[in-house]
Design an enzyme around this catalytic site. Structure first.
Site, PDB file in Angstrom:
ATOM      1  N   LYS A 243      43.677  25.707  50.832  1.00 35.17           N
ATOM      2  CA  LYS A 243      42.660  25.104  49.943  1.00 35.17           C
ATOM      3  C   LYS A 243      43.092  23.707  49.537  1.00 35.17           C
ATOM      4  CE  LYS A 243      41.453  29.659  48.357  1.00 35.17           C
ATOM      5  NZ  LYS A 243      41.900  30.774  47.527  1.00 35.17           N
TER       6      LYS A 243
ATOM      7  N   ASP B 284      34.393  30.291  42.435  1.00 31.06           N
ATOM      8  CA  ASP B 284      34.626  31.497  43.226  1.00 31.06           C
ATOM      9  C   ASP B 284      33.431  32.458  43.127  1.00 31.06           C
ATOM     10  OD1 ASP B 284      36.706  32.254  44.811  1.00 31.06           O
ATOM     11  OD2 ASP B 284      37.891  33.177  43.214  1.00 31.06           O
TER      12      ASP B 284
ATOM     13  N   GLN C 101      43.674  32.686  41.879  1.00 29.93           N
ATOM     14  CA  GLN C 101      43.912  33.378  43.142  1.00 29.93           C
ATOM     15  C   GLN C 101      44.192  34.863  42.890  1.00 29.93           C
ATOM     16  OE1 GLN C 101      43.606  31.977  46.207  1.00 29.93           O
ATOM     17  NE2 GLN C 101      44.101  33.913  47.179  1.00 29.93           N
TER      18      GLN C 101
HETATM   19  N1  GUN Z   1      42.074  36.267  47.407  1.00 25.74           N
HETATM   20  C1  GUN Z   1      41.562  36.498  48.640  1.00 25.74           C
HETATM   21  N2  GUN Z   1      40.327  35.983  48.730  1.00 25.74           N
HETATM   22  C2  GUN Z   1      40.058  35.418  47.539  1.00 25.74           C
HETATM   23  C3  GUN Z   1      38.916  34.727  47.017  1.00 25.74           C
HETATM   24  O1  GUN Z   1      37.890  34.517  47.667  1.00 25.74           O
HETATM   25  N3  GUN Z   1      39.034  34.305  45.729  1.00 25.74           N
HETATM   26  C4  GUN Z   1      40.143  34.521  44.989  1.00 25.74           C
HETATM   27  N4  GUN Z   1      40.162  34.061  43.741  1.00 25.74           N
HETATM   28  N5  GUN Z   1      41.200  35.162  45.439  1.00 25.74           N
HETATM   29  C5  GUN Z   1      41.148  35.607  46.709  1.00 25.74           C
END
Ligand code: GUN
Length: 287
Positions: free
Chosen positions: A53, A120, A97
């Site tokens: 990211k 998200d 995350q």
């Molecule tokens: N962990 C794996 N995929 C995601 C996601 O799309 N968002 C978040 N916050 N954590 C994740």
């Protein structure tokens, strides 16, 4: 012939567009959009996602901040961090995350995020808005799947679509977005009695259950479009999806590769959501 659905290429189109928009903001002396990712502990897959990211933000000129917090942080302290980011006018998007260490309650943490910064799309307000077909942030992987289906001009209206998996992150929201596009959606899961009964009749199958090579040729028809959301690390270190790619490639109509299918789309949609959050925040500042 099976057509491969190229997530890298499609994500690059999205990123190129965002890069131009951010460049224009710079030229006009405007503030740069910012995504802040909160990472608790050092879960290996999470470290790699967060790095992905961060790199994507750098590619398009978006400000990116990663807050690395110790795995021993308390729920109260973590929520204070989120509240500080809510109050920070430089921060447009906040992503905590997942998974969090077992001692922390992810639902309560997500609920602490300002819904206007929840890029998200996991806050109950945004989940509710999506269910009511109202404007809010849609979760990145489901949104990325729809964007990829659109890029390859896969019709959705009136089509029979089977989603395998019912997680809050992927299965449930992708089913909802497909329903919002007038597909006839069936959600299958570990307790489904006869999976093949549904998948063999499906125009599109979205598989998101985290089991390598789960979806095989006998599950689907040759007209099927297979969207593989799985990211499984095999013992030999190779990444593989939830579908048996080698058996399905050459048989089905379309399939997403792993890696290079849904994964890059998830990141592109996160960037796009952050850009949308920026525009909404800036518009509010102007009134
Ligand atoms: N962990 C794996 N995929 C995601 C996601 O799309 N968002 C978040 N916050 N954590 C994740």
């Amino acid at each position: 012939m099976t057509e491969l659905m190229d997530g890298r290429m499609t994500a690059k189109k999205v990123e190129d567009d965002l890069k131009i928009k951010i460049g224009l903001l710079r030229e006009r002396g405007k503030r740069t959009p910012q995504l802040t990712v909160v990472l608790v502990g050092d879960h290996p897959a999470s470290l790699s996602y967060v790095a992905g990211k961060d790199k994507a933000c750098q590619r398009i000129g978006m400000n990116s901040e990663v807050l690395r917090l110790p795995r021993t942080i308390s729920q109260t302290e973590l929520i204070k961090v989120v509240q500080r980011l809510n109050d920070d006018s430089q921060v447009d998007g906040i992503l905590v995350q997942l998974p969090l260490p077992a001692e922390l309650d992810p639902q309560e943490v997500v609920r602490a995020i300002d819904p206007s910064k929840d890029v998200d799309g996991l806050h109950p307000i945004n989940v509710g808005l999506m269910h009511m077909q109202l404007k809010g942030f849609e979760p990145c992987t489901p949104r990325g799947i729809l964007r990829l289906l659109d890029e390859y001009q896969i019709p959705l209206q009136g089509k029979d679509i089977v989603v395998i998996g019912r997680s809050n992150l992927v299965g449930r929201p992708v089913a909802q977005l497909l329903l919002n596009r007038n597909a006839t959606v069936t959600v299958c899961h570990s307790k489904t009695a006869d999976l093949q009964r549904y998948t063999r009749a499906a125009d599109v199958v979205v598989v998101a259950i985290g089991r390598p090579h789960f979806l095989r040729k006998e599950h689907v028809s040759s007209k099927c479009v297979v969207i593989d959301v799985g990211i499984n690390r095999l013992e030999n270190g190779k990444l593989t999806g939830d579908a048996d790619f080698d058996a399905l490639n050459g048989y089905v109509s379309h399939i997403t590769p792993v890696p290079g299918g849904v994964g890059p789309m998830t990141i592109a949609m996160l960037l796009e959501n952050t850009m949308d959050a920026y525009y909404a925040h800036e518009a509010l500042r102007e009134v």
